[in-house]
Scaffold this motif. Structure first.
Motif, PDB file in Angstrom:
ATOM      1  N   ASP A 170       4.291  -0.874   3.222  1.00  0.00           N
ATOM      2  CA  ASP A 170       3.436  -2.052   3.053  1.00  0.00           C
ATOM      3  C   ASP A 170       2.396  -2.149   4.175  1.00  0.00           C
ATOM      4  N   PRO A 171       1.458  -3.092   4.066  1.00  0.00           N
ATOM      5  CA  PRO A 171       0.396  -3.210   5.072  1.00  0.00           C
ATOM      6  C   PRO A 171       0.897  -3.491   6.493  1.00  0.00           C
ATOM      7  N   LYS A 172       2.108  -4.034   6.618  1.00  0.00           N
ATOM      8  CA  LYS A 172       2.670  -4.327   7.942  1.00  0.00           C
ATOM      9  C   LYS A 172       3.420  -3.127   8.537  1.00  0.00           C
ATOM     10  N   GLY A 173       3.503  -2.033   7.759  1.00  0.00           N
ATOM     11  CA  GLY A 173       4.164  -0.822   8.246  1.00  0.00           C
ATOM     12  C   GLY A 173       5.627  -0.703   7.875  1.00  0.00           C
ATOM     13  N   HIS A 186      -0.971  -8.992  -3.618  1.00  0.00           N
ATOM     14  CA  HIS A 186      -1.326  -8.387  -2.328  1.00  0.00           C
ATOM     15  C   HIS A 186      -2.751  -7.834  -2.366  1.00  0.00           C
ATOM     16  N   LYS A 187      -3.611  -8.448  -3.156  1.00  0.00           N
ATOM     17  CA  LYS A 187      -4.979  -7.963  -3.342  1.00  0.00           C
ATOM     18  C   LYS A 187      -5.702  -7.822  -1.996  1.00  0.00           C
ATOM     19  N   GLY A 188      -6.412  -6.701  -1.846  1.00  0.00           N
ATOM     20  CA  GLY A 188      -7.182  -6.450  -0.633  1.00  0.00           C
ATOM     21  C   GLY A 188      -6.391  -5.841   0.510  1.00  0.00           C
ATOM     22  N   THR A 189      -5.118  -5.535   0.301  1.00  0.00           N
ATOM     23  CA  THR A 189      -4.304  -4.928   1.362  1.00  0.00           C
ATOM     24  C   THR A 189      -4.189  -3.430   1.125  1.00  0.00           C
ATOM     25  N   LYS A 190      -3.852  -2.725   2.172  1.00  0.00           N
ATOM     26  CA  LYS A 190      -3.702  -1.269   2.070  1.00  0.00           C
ATOM     27  C   LYS A 190      -2.230  -0.894   2.145  1.00  0.00           C
ATOM     28  N   TRP A 191      -1.820  -0.103   1.169  1.00  0.00           N
ATOM     29  CA  TRP A 191      -0.462   0.415   1.093  1.00  0.00           C
ATOM     30  C   TRP A 191      -0.541   1.928   1.208  1.00  0.00           C
ATOM     31  N   ARG A 192       0.534   2.537   1.687  1.00  0.00           N
ATOM     32  CA  ARG A 192       0.607   4.005   1.756  1.00  0.00           C
ATOM     33  C   ARG A 192       1.860   4.446   1.010  1.00  0.00           C
TER      34      ARG A 192
END
Length: 129
Positions: free
Chosen positions: A88-91, A117-123
């Motif tokens: 998630d965006p918080k790692g 979670h629009k606009g967040t970056k996930w990996r």
């Protein structure tokens, strides 16, 4: 004593020159051998031939994560599992999730709930075993 020092300096310079030439030869051959070894090592592993979404693609609310995997060209060993992990965006990372097989060499997993979670970056990461 003085001449002995001069001879030692000549010997050191000669040894340094020989060492530099040897290191250069080793480096040249090592690079070639290293690349060959790495290529052979990689060829023993299953190969991920495609995956989606790519890094450039946006993720929808309900997202399919698809992976195509080929067995190793050298060992032709069967693929036991394809595993997936999302961060998630918080790692914070999920545990590894087994991806179901949907075709001959195709695996796919669908995850819902990204709209909030629009606009967040996930990996995400994929591991083939």
């Amino acid at each position: 004593g003085r001449e002995l020092k001069r001879d030692n300096k000549k010997d050191r310079n000669k040894m340094k020159e020989e060492s530099d030439n040897t290191n250069k030869k080793n480096k040249e051959s090592g690079q070639k051998n290293g690349n060959k070894k790495n290529k052979q090592k990689n060829n023993k592993r299953p190969q991920i031939t495609s995956f989606s979404p790519s890094a450039e693609e946006g993720i929808r609310d309900s997202q399919d994560f698809s992976i195509e995997v080929e067995p190793s060209p050298i060992t032709d060993a069967s693929i036991t599992n394809v595993l997936f992990q999302i961060t998630d965006p918080k790692g914070k990372s999920s545990s590894w999730i087994e991806v179901p097989k949907t075709g001959k060499n195709r695996y796919q997993l669908t995850i819902d709930g990204f709209a909030k979670h629009k606009g967040t970056k996930w990996r995400y990461r994929v591991k083939v075993v």
